[in-house]
Each structure stands twice: as C-alpha cells, then as structure tokens.
Design an enzyme around this catalytic site. Structure first.
Site, PDB file in Angstrom:
ATOM      1  N   ASP A 106       0.721  -1.128   0.073  1.00  0.00           N
ATOM      2  CA  ASP A 106       0.033   0.023  -0.203  1.00  0.00           C
ATOM      3  C   ASP A 106       0.903   1.325   0.047  1.00  0.00           C
ATOM      4  O   ASP A 106       0.410   2.361   0.013  1.00  0.00           O
ATOM      5  CB  ASP A 106      -0.830   0.012   1.263  1.00  0.00           C
ATOM      6  CG  ASP A 106      -0.117  -0.102   2.591  1.00  0.00           C
ATOM      7  OD1 ASP A 106       0.923  -0.394   2.566  1.00  0.00           O
ATOM      8  OD2 ASP A 106      -0.843  -0.388   3.568  1.00  0.00           O
ATOM      9  N   LYS A 157      10.521   8.059  16.451  1.00  0.00           N
ATOM     10  CA  LYS A 157       9.750   9.506  16.352  1.00  0.00           C
ATOM     11  C   LYS A 157      10.588  10.383  17.014  1.00  0.00           C
ATOM     12  O   LYS A 157      10.229  11.189  18.045  1.00  0.00           O
ATOM     13  CB  LYS A 157       8.529   9.544  16.776  1.00  0.00           C
ATOM     14  CG  LYS A 157       7.439   8.639  15.975  1.00  0.00           C
ATOM     15  CD  LYS A 157       6.033   8.777  16.593  1.00  0.00           C
ATOM     16  CE  LYS A 157       5.222   7.974  15.647  1.00  0.00           C
ATOM     17  NZ  LYS A 157       3.608   7.834  16.125  1.00  0.00           N
ATOM     18  N   ASP A 217       3.365   7.047   1.382  1.00  0.00           N
ATOM     19  CA  ASP A 217       2.483   6.220   2.119  1.00  0.00           C
ATOM     20  C   ASP A 217       1.017   6.852   2.054  1.00  0.00           C
ATOM     21  O   ASP A 217       0.698   7.619   2.428  1.00  0.00           O
ATOM     22  CB  ASP A 217       2.652   6.337   3.558  1.00  0.00           C
ATOM     23  CG  ASP A 217       1.575   5.423   4.492  1.00  0.00           C
ATOM     24  OD1 ASP A 217       0.652   4.841   3.949  1.00  0.00           O
ATOM     25  OD2 ASP A 217       1.856   5.117   5.599  1.00  0.00           O
TER      26      ASP A 217
END
Length: 346
Positions: A106, A157, A217
């Site tokens: 995806d 992150k 994405d």
C-alpha cells in the site's frame, strides 16, 4: 527473483473507501495500485509473486487470478487472522524461495531495484531494508547506520534536532529465507517493532540502502489526494493511458464528451465516460471508467472511481468517491470521502 507483496492490511485510516475494498487496490490514476506495482516489478525482471492477503482477499484474487493476463505467476497466502507484517511473511513461508523481496503493497513508490539487490549481494546481507529520506523525520522510525551502511538501530519519532538521519524504512526488504525461522508462528508479529530490533541486537547482518524515486504512504485521504496531485503534475511517473486532447487533459477511449464542456487542467478521464453540456471539470480531477457526469456539473480536485454517476448541476470539490456511487441533482459536497458503506469528511 520473487516478490512477496503484503496486501492484507485493513486500511483503517482510509475508511470508508476501504470498508469494502482492499487498500492496495485503491485506484491510482484509474488503475488499482497493486496492478501498477506488479507491472512495475515485472518491468524490472520479477515474474513470480506471492500475495499475502487478509482484508477482502476474494477481490484481489478475482482481479488477478493466477496472473496469466499479466504474464506473471501469482499465488496467495491467505491470513485467517491478523498476523502483522512479520506474521504475514511467516504465513507465506511455504511459498517462498531461499531469497526474496518483500513490499508493503500500500506504499506508492517507483524505486529501481537493481542497485538495491546488488548492494544486498555485495555486503553479504541477510536482510536489506530500502530507505527513503523525508523532510520531517519526527513522525517515523529513523535509521542510524555505520559508515558501511549497516543498521545500528531505529530511533522512534525523534525530535528533528535529535534525529540521527532523515532516512526511514521505505517498506521494501530483501530477505534470506533462513531469517524466517526466528519469526514466531500463529500470532501477530510486527517486523518493524519486534523482529528488526531482535535481529540487529543479535548480530544479524542488517543493512540499509537509500533508494532514489518517488515514495508516499497513501494511508490517509490527505496523502491519497497528494498522490494524485503528484501524478497529474508529473512528479509520480505511472502509465495512465488516454489521449491528450489539450495540454494537461487526458481522455480514454469510447467517451461521450459534450463540446460545451470546459476542462481546467490537469484532468485525467478513463474509458467510456460521458459528460454533459456546460460542465466544468478540473483542476486536479480524475474520473474513472464508466462514469456518467450530467450537465452543469462542477468537479474540482476530486477523484471518482469507476462507474460513478453525478447528476445535473451537482458541485463536488476535493471529494473522493468509491466505485459505483451516485450523487443526485444539485448536490453540493466539499471534502467528502464516500463509499457505498459510508461517508467521511476529512
């Protein structure tokens, strides 16, 4: 060379489009992305595919069958329960060769594979991870590597000033099958959160390779819209078909377009589409095969999948419609994401 395509995700953030449709089958330029991906990989020498499927697997299986239409071999590893990325690879183990490529199916990307495979072989890697650079690494797991490209760790992150690099996992891997013995069976396992750290800490030769090309994405409506803006602007290079009737306007075959239609580029229109008089189409609008657009319609920055119908004098701005939707006369909609199951405004 063989490729395993991970196509079983639920696509939660792209709902309601994915309520009754597999996320990798979302249309990009009027063709399912998964079809684009298979054709792209075939052009790079891959003709043996294993598709790991879970969410509406029958729709993927019906579309591709055994791959004869595309002159490739396709087999399926069906998940009976959600297994995660590593679990899906483990589930496909009986169908896999001694070495194989893995793709998160995806993710929209146009990478060249030859340099990636060559680097894997040259380094004697057990696992190679394709990397892409992002402007803001604070939303991702960022890679730290040594001078030879070996991955030392992932920093999850980080604040921009603390990030060891701007390189992140691009969702493409080259793997030796021997690694699969380490993946637990029968439960959900994440390759990113569980297996990568385990392999790195145990001394497995895990390398990263920076890839050149497009990467996105498409997991949210915002990113899905951006993919189409990039496609129409030429930043994403995919075959979309159609003939250019004016600069920035492509139209497919067997269309019935009234002479009074005004196109505002860029616009992409599929096959067997009809558009009535006084309609204004564009900019940044994609209309799928078999759609029917009435008279006096205004479509801008919108994406319609196949067989949609928009009645006279409707106005759609920044909308995404799944297959077969019908919008009545004089409706006005802004930033709607719709399927037959539901509607979301985002």
């Amino acid at each position: 060379m063989q490729a395993l395509l991970l196509a079983g995700g639920l696509g939660t953030r792209l709902r309601p489009l994915t309520e009754d449709w597999p996320k990798p089958m979302a249309h990009v330029g009027n063709r399912p992305w998964l079809e684009h991906l298979i054709l792209m990989l075939k052009n790079q020498g891959i003709d043996d595919f294993v598709l790991a499927v879970k969410h509406f697997p029958e729709k993927i299986q019906h579309h591709f069958g055994k791959g004869d239409k595309w002159r490739v071999r396709i087999r399926y590893a069906v998940e009976r329960s959600l297994l995660g990325t590593a679990g899906a690879i483990k589930n496909a183990e009986p169908l896999l060769q001694d070495r194989f490529l893995v793709f998160n199916a995806d993710i929209i990307q146009t990478f060249r594979l030859a340099p990636f495979i060559e680097a894997h072989d040259r380094r004697g890697a057990a696992l190679s991870i394709a990397l892409t650079e992002v402007d803001d690494p604070s939303q991702y797991g960022v890679v730290e590597q040594d001078a030879d490209g070996r991955i030392l760790r992932f920093v999850e992150k980080p604040r921009p000033e603390e990030a060891p690099s701007r390189r992140i996992n691009a969702g493409i891997y080259m793997m030796e099958k021997t690694l699969l013995a380490d993946i637990p069976s029968g439960r959900e396992v994440s390759i990113e959160r569980e297996m990568f750290p385990r392999w790195i800490e145990s001394g497995v030769r895990v390398y990263g390779h920076a890839m050149d090309g497009y990467w996105m994405d498409m997991g949210t409506a915002k990113r899905y819209r951006q993919v189409h803006r990039d496609l129409l602007d030429g930043r994403l290079d995919l075959p979309v078909g159609g003939s250019e009737i004016q600069k920035g306007v492509k139209i497919g075959t067997d269309c019935d377009i009234h002479p009074g239609v005004l196109f505002v580029p860029p616009v992409l229109i599929g096959d067997r589409v009809s558009i009535g008089e006084r309609s204004v189409i564009g900019p940044y609008t994609v209309i799928g095969d078999g759609c029917r657009i009435g008279s006096g319609v205004r479509l801008s920055e919108s994406i319609l999948w196949n067989r949609c119908s928009v009645d006279n004098n409707a106005i759609l701005a920044n909308c995404i419609f799944g297959h077969g939707l019908s919008i009545g006369t004089r409706y006005a909609m802004h930033e709607a994401v719709m399927s037959r199951i539901g509607v979301n405004y985002a």
